[in-house]
Write an enzyme that holds these catalytic residues in place. Structure first.
Site, mmCIF file in Angstrom:
data_model
loop_
_atom_site.group_PDB
_atom_site.id
_atom_site.type_symbol
_atom_site.label_atom_id
_atom_site.label_comp_id
_atom_site.label_asym_id
_atom_site.label_seq_id
_atom_site.Cartn_x
_atom_site.Cartn_y
_atom_site.Cartn_z
ATOM 1 N N PRO A 2 0.826 -1.210 0.000
ATOM 2 C CA PRO A 2 0.000 0.000 0.000
ATOM 3 C C PRO A 2 0.858 1.257 0.000
ATOM 4 C CG PRO A 2 0.094 -0.926 2.182
ATOM 5 C CD PRO A 2 0.784 -1.905 1.281
ATOM 6 N N GLU A 3 0.255 2.355 -0.396
ATOM 7 C CA GLU A 3 0.983 3.621 -0.470
ATOM 8 C C GLU A 3 0.808 4.414 0.827
ATOM 9 O OE1 GLU A 3 0.598 5.513 -4.312
ATOM 10 O OE2 GLU A 3 -0.043 3.640 -5.226
ATOM 11 N N LYS A 50 5.969 3.619 3.306
ATOM 12 C CA LYS A 50 4.995 2.563 3.041
ATOM 13 C C LYS A 50 4.964 1.502 4.117
ATOM 14 C CE LYS A 50 5.352 2.831 -2.019
ATOM 15 N NZ LYS A 50 5.617 2.046 -3.243
ATOM 16 N N ARG A 273 6.947 -1.089 -13.488
ATOM 17 C CA ARG A 273 5.594 -0.827 -12.980
ATOM 18 C C ARG A 273 4.693 -0.371 -14.116
ATOM 19 N NH1 ARG A 273 5.048 -0.299 -7.570
ATOM 20 N NH2 ARG A 273 2.920 -0.854 -8.152
#
Length: 295
Positions: A2-3, A50, A273
């Protein structure tokens, strides 16, 4: 993983349990061994980019928050390596939904929303469950968890920290490499992930492969502003229970109706990504044209 905004939300969920003793444990984690947390006290919870770090101690005593200097952490990936003292800290980071928001549940368990591939309506199994002396409990699902040494504190690169250093971020963006690489570099933009990267580049009208060295100072400043503003708005929305609405991430068309392109980008030999961008709203310009138009 998750960010930053979601990890801050996790911290918000966990914080009320700080100062309480673990009275019962459960979960399927083999690496962590939930029973090893039995009778320990959750003494602190910290967010760094993070990662969420939880500190457990065998004693109830603890000093006032902020009374001691922040602990140091060796420069290594603590998610994959075991620390010398396995009871110092534990870090969960969710990864089930696209934004990881289903990682931690408070005082309730996750329930099946649909049948699995075999047609069974089986509830997800938590990897870790911690019941506390105050009567509540935390359930961790689809998390990467490991024992860790004490976390390093570098708030100047944390995009959601009040001490985030704009000057350092601007200097990093000036490198002669695609800005989409730099934005995901946690040494400069800790907490920034793929969702934020795609959204802020679109809003700034910058092609993901634009070299930072040919962007004008004003465009780099606008990009840093976008990072901070988007991240803060995402966090605020999460704390208020509002869903995050993206404009290009995992979309087929941008808000202007243009067809989006999708391709995996990353440094040579590094992690690639998926990137979404609009060729009309984010045109890729030559160095000469970029300098002439935006300098």
């Amino acid at each position: 993983m998750p960010e930053g905004p979601l990890v801050r939300k996790f911290h918000h969920l966990v914080s009320p349990f700080v100062g309480q003793q673990v009275v019962k444990t459960g979960g399927s984690s083999k690496k962590l061994q939930p029973a090893s947390l039995q009778s320990l006290w959750l003494q602190d919870a910290q967010v760094h980019g993070k990662k969420l770090f939880l500190r457990f101690d065998p004693d109830e005593e603890m000093g006032p928050p902020g009374n001691s200097p922040p602990p140091e952490l060796p420069q290594k990936d603590t998610q994959k390596e075991e620390a010398a003292d396995p009871r110092q800290a534990q870090e969960p980071s969710g990864r089930k939904t696209p934004d990881g928001s289903s990682c931690i549940w408070v005082n309730e368990f996750s329930r099946a929303r649909k049948a699995n591939k075999r047609g069974d309506w089986r509830d997800p199994a938590p990897r870790l469950v911690l019941h506390f002396g105050g009567g509540g409990f935390l359930a961790f699902y689809n998390c990467q968890m490991s024992w860790s040494s004490s976390p390093a504190v570098t708030p100047t690169c944390d995009i959601l920290s009040e001490k985030f250093h704009r000057g350092q971020a601007l200097e990093a963006l000036g490198q002669a490499q695609p800005v989409c690489y730099t934005l995901l570099d946690q040494k400069h933009f800790s907490g920034l992930g793929n969702i934020i990267k795609n959204e802020v580049l679109y809003r700034a009208g910058i092609h993901p492969l634009s070299l930072g060295s040919v962007l004008s100072a004003s465009r780099r400043e606008a990009l840093v502003d976008g990072v901070v503003e988007f991240s803060a708005a995402w966090l605020q929305g999460k704390l208020q229970g509002h869903p995050q609405h993206t404009q290009v991430y995992q979309k087929e068309r941008c808000p202007a109706g243009h067809q989006l392109l999708k391709e995996a980008f990353g440094p040579p030999g590094g992690f690639q990504r998926l990137t979404w961008w609009c060729p009309q709203c984010q045109p890729q310009l030559s160095e000469e044209l970029e300098q002439r138009q935006f300098s």
